[in-house]
Design a protein around this motif. Sequence first.
Motif, PDB file in Angstrom:
ATOM      1  N   GLN A 187       0.837  -1.205   0.000  1.00 47.50           N
ATOM      2  CA  GLN A 187       0.000   0.000   0.000  1.00 47.50           C
ATOM      3  C   GLN A 187       0.870   1.252   0.000  1.00 47.50           C
ATOM      4  O   GLN A 187       0.376   2.355  -0.202  1.00 47.50           O
ATOM      5  CB  GLN A 187      -0.875   0.030   1.259  1.00 47.50           C
ATOM      6  CG  GLN A 187      -1.793  -1.164   1.409  1.00 47.50           C
ATOM      7  CD  GLN A 187      -2.992  -1.060   0.492  1.00 47.50           C
ATOM      8  OE1 GLN A 187      -3.595  -0.015   0.398  1.00 47.50           O
ATOM      9  NE2 GLN A 187      -3.315  -2.145  -0.189  1.00 47.50           N
ATOM     10  N   LEU A 188       2.158   1.097   0.309  1.00 45.53           N
ATOM     11  CA  LEU A 188       3.033   2.259   0.455  1.00 45.53           C
ATOM     12  C   LEU A 188       3.584   2.636  -0.912  1.00 45.53           C
ATOM     13  O   LEU A 188       4.288   1.843  -1.536  1.00 45.53           O
ATOM     14  CB  LEU A 188       4.189   1.928   1.409  1.00 45.53           C
ATOM     15  CG  LEU A 188       3.789   1.196   2.693  1.00 45.53           C
ATOM     16  CD1 LEU A 188       5.013   0.893   3.536  1.00 45.53           C
ATOM     17  CD2 LEU A 188       2.797   2.013   3.489  1.00 45.53           C
ATOM     18  N   PRO A 189       3.250   3.823  -1.418  1.00 41.19           N
ATOM     19  CA  PRO A 189       3.606   4.161  -2.803  1.00 41.19           C
ATOM     20  C   PRO A 189       5.109   4.112  -3.078  1.00 41.19           C
ATOM     21  O   PRO A 189       5.522   3.646  -4.143  1.00 41.19           O
ATOM     22  CB  PRO A 189       3.045   5.573  -2.980  1.00 41.19           C
ATOM     23  CG  PRO A 189       2.609   6.038  -1.652  1.00 41.19           C
ATOM     24  CD  PRO A 189       2.442   4.862  -0.770  1.00 41.19           C
ATOM     25  N   ALA A 190       5.933   4.556  -2.123  1.00 44.31           N
ATOM     26  CA  ALA A 190       7.371   4.582  -2.400  1.00 44.31           C
ATOM     27  C   ALA A 190       7.918   3.167  -2.547  1.00 44.31           C
ATOM     28  O   ALA A 190       8.693   2.870  -3.471  1.00 44.31           O
ATOM     29  CB  ALA A 190       8.106   5.316  -1.292  1.00 44.31           C
ATOM     30  N   ILE A 191       7.492   2.274  -1.634  1.00 42.65           N
ATOM     31  CA  ILE A 191       7.964   0.884  -1.689  1.00 42.65           C
ATOM     32  C   ILE A 191       7.491   0.240  -2.994  1.00 42.65           C
ATOM     33  O   ILE A 191       8.243  -0.447  -3.684  1.00 42.65           O
ATOM     34  CB  ILE A 191       7.380   0.082  -0.501  1.00 42.65           C
ATOM     35  CG1 ILE A 191       7.653   0.790   0.820  1.00 42.65           C
ATOM     36  CG2 ILE A 191       7.882  -1.342  -0.517  1.00 42.65           C
ATOM     37  CD1 ILE A 191       8.958   0.513   1.426  1.00 42.65           C
ATOM     38  N   MET A 193       6.732   1.692  -5.802  1.00 42.02           N
ATOM     39  CA  MET A 193       7.435   2.241  -6.959  1.00 42.02           C
ATOM     40  C   MET A 193       8.816   1.614  -7.093  1.00 42.02           C
ATOM     41  O   MET A 193       9.216   1.186  -8.181  1.00 42.02           O
ATOM     42  CB  MET A 193       7.549   3.758  -6.790  1.00 42.02           C
ATOM     43  CG  MET A 193       8.179   4.468  -7.945  1.00 42.02           C
ATOM     44  SD  MET A 193       8.630   6.145  -7.486  1.00 42.02           S
ATOM     45  CE  MET A 193       9.950   5.865  -6.322  1.00 42.02           C
ATOM     46  N   LEU A 194       9.534   1.527  -5.969  1.00 45.59           N
ATOM     47  CA  LEU A 194      10.880   0.943  -6.036  1.00 45.59           C
ATOM     48  C   LEU A 194      10.814  -0.488  -6.560  1.00 45.59           C
ATOM     49  O   LEU A 194      11.607  -0.896  -7.415  1.00 45.59           O
ATOM     50  CB  LEU A 194      11.536   0.966  -4.648  1.00 45.59           C
ATOM     51  CG  LEU A 194      11.960   2.339  -4.127  1.00 45.59           C
ATOM     52  CD1 LEU A 194      12.521   2.221  -2.729  1.00 45.59           C
ATOM     53  CD2 LEU A 194      13.011   2.944  -5.044  1.00 45.59           C
ATOM     54  N   GLU A 200      10.643  -4.390 -13.363  1.00 46.69           N
ATOM     55  CA  GLU A 200      10.501  -4.154 -14.802  1.00 46.69           C
ATOM     56  C   GLU A 200      11.850  -3.917 -15.467  1.00 46.69           C
ATOM     57  O   GLU A 200      12.083  -4.348 -16.592  1.00 46.69           O
ATOM     58  CB  GLU A 200       9.560  -2.966 -15.047  1.00 46.69           C
ATOM     59  CG  GLU A 200       8.124  -3.248 -14.636  1.00 46.69           C
ATOM     60  CD  GLU A 200       7.551  -4.473 -15.328  1.00 46.69           C
ATOM     61  OE1 GLU A 200       7.889  -4.716 -16.486  1.00 46.69           O
ATOM     62  OE2 GLU A 200       6.771  -5.212 -14.688  1.00 46.69           O
ATOM     63  N   LEU A 201      12.732  -3.232 -14.740  1.00 48.39           N
ATOM     64  CA  LEU A 201      14.074  -2.975 -15.287  1.00 48.39           C
ATOM     65  C   LEU A 201      14.807  -4.290 -15.538  1.00 48.39           C
ATOM     66  O   LEU A 201      15.365  -4.514 -16.615  1.00 48.39           O
ATOM     67  CB  LEU A 201      14.852  -2.117 -14.294  1.00 48.39           C
ATOM     68  CG  LEU A 201      15.999  -1.298 -14.842  1.00 48.39           C
ATOM     69  CD1 LEU A 201      15.448  -0.240 -15.763  1.00 48.39           C
ATOM     70  CD2 LEU A 201      16.758  -0.640 -13.703  1.00 48.39           C
TER      71      LEU A 201
END
Lengths: 362, 401
Positions: A187-191, A193-194, A200-201
């Motif tokens: 639920q934590l956007p920063a986690i 996103m990382l 994907e990378l």
Amino acid sequence: MEKSAETVGSVDLKPPASDVGALGWIKTNLFNTPFNSFLTLLILLCLYKTVPPFIKWAFLGGVWFTNGAQCKVAEGACWSVVTQNLRFILFGFYPYEQQWRPAVAIVLLIGFLLYSRERRHWNRKLLVAWPLGLAVMGFIMRGGIFGLPVVETTKWSGIILTLLLAIFGLTAAYPLGVLLALGRRSQLPAIKMLSVIYIELIRGVPLISLLFMASVMFPLFLPEGITVDKILRAQVAIILFTAAYIAEVVRGGLQAIPKGQYEAAESLGLDYYQKMRLIILPQALKIVIPPTVSILISAFKDTSLVVIIGLFDLLKTTQVTLSNPEWMGFSAEAYLFISLVYFAGCFSMSNFSRRLEDELRT
Amino acid sequence: MSAVTPDPKDPSQLTHSAGIPFWHDPAKRSVVYQAVALVLVFLAGYYIFSNTQANLRRQSIATGFGFLQREAGFAIGESMISYSAANTYARALFVGVLNTLRVAFAGIVLTVFLGIIVGIARLSTNWLVSRLAAAYIEVLQNIPVLLQLFFWYAIFHDSLPLPRQSFNPLPGVFVNNRGFYFPVPASDPVYPWMGAALLAALAASWLMRRWAKKRQDKTGKRFPALPVAFAMIVAFPLVVWTTGGAPTHMNMPHLRGFNFAGGISVSPEFAALLLGLVLYTSAFVAEIVRAGIQAISRGQTEAAMSLGLRPGLVLTLIILPQALRVIIPPLTSQMLNLTKNSSLAVAIGYPDFVSVANTTINQTGQAIEGVLMIMIVYLFFSLATSAYMNWYNKKKALVER
């Protein structure tokens, strides 16, 4: 005659002879339509053209225990390239008179794997036994205790290196992959996103670019004077790569768990870690066992890529053998042999996964 | 999300200011977690960056992409554009990209074709056919693709004869350890016109298909669009060819010095790479196709047949549109796998992008830039392919009402 005349009209009529037995089987499975009959005949013709010459090349004309010069005049396959160099192909630069040690370790490993195949053996003791067993295998090969001479890891090559990269790669990548999957569902956007960027990378680039990164770029990342063993660097690259793929598989499992399970866990008052550890992950990881095994299979196959950065795995020791002038030109035989080794490993894994899939189907 | 929007259903929001310590408040705790994670990532990045800076200064390696404009100084075995050792690194790398695209494109087309055939063969009622397909799938899936590449390369390189003793299986076709040589029609002004005729036929087929669909929607009458399109595609160029004087002169490969000249040639590196990639990936595609077809329940076939559709129409109108929906997402990832696996070309000496970049890294020492370029190029391929396939997938997706 009379008897058969009596039974006509009763229910005991036998099917025609052409519909039962071997003949019936051939009729229904090989010649059921004109097109299938044509295909069958075509395939039989192709097999007739290819199989006997292959058998002649591989077995009848093949030589098994000769030297290179005798091979060159032999009519068929030169299996001697395998038999005469078997110990180098399998164990590489591991000291010749010490090679019983990796052999023992591999036998131990196979024993462990066979024991772990049975689902009724899966328990906490086995979970503890695995790291212990791996450590014992490590000590047997590394030496330095019980009077065994020390063999540096730089000398570990051939199938030892392949198995080392595969097993440690998989055991380390699995927890990392689960963490990444949880991060991606977080639920934590920063986690979130990382995790998404990482997954994907890594999935967007070929493994070989990560291996290049490990071999040519990584030394630049470290402070002066610190060097990391080349095998370890490749190992890290394989772990990072496999973890991204495992993460995607586990994410599939997490998504497949009904929302009610999450809500039920929360309504019991479990916090995030208890919810995941006790309720969600046990179910999610169970659903994704089959796709996880296919990731493991491809990771096992992908260890062969370390050839490109110059590590001596099973494929590289074979190539070293083939670059010896005595054995030059017998690559087909040598490659067929190690194909068989890889095939045995991958095929047993995929069989295992299929069996598990059947057993777990509820 | 709950960190910013007050949620009346969330019990933690109700006791928000009741003097509980921040580590018992989920909203505040999540902020702390995220901050810690970001700071850790940033610190690790900074640590790596500063070490790299120091190392590069010490080894006096200039950073940046300035080297791209310098003379490459190495030759490339095969190239789709003119290239010599005097060209720049940038052009050398571009040659590499084109070579990668060439093998990836040819590989994807052949893989899908072969994979569909093997996948359907796997489901054949003919026991021999389905067993053979199963063996094909099992064997090729379970051997590392790199090993397969080495195997085919070794076969082409060791087992084929020297140019002077070339195999000549068909007139004009030569096979030796330097490559495969095929005759091509000698250039003639009529060929560009034939190409134009082909394009015209394709456009006409597309228009006709639209018209046929509209007519069927309106009147219910079917028009044999596929056979007519096929006939047009064959007939248009053929008519142009005959009116252009029907040139038949071929550019034949012939032995000159130590090697062949004329015709078109395929290098053993390219052939081994293509063969290895296609065989390996098609085994996976076959499994995907089989699973996709099996995912369509038998009732669909039976329902279609009870409507009176012929078997061919059952396949094209009922089964395939539904099966494609199941097949396309995993098929996309196999196409991407093939593209990424084409980077293994570096191991058998086909000059793909990774191979050229690797040579560049070795010559210039620009490891960071080189590896970054490799990653960016493949990321671009991956994102482009998945964007296209997502678009296609959306077009084919089930429209729920």
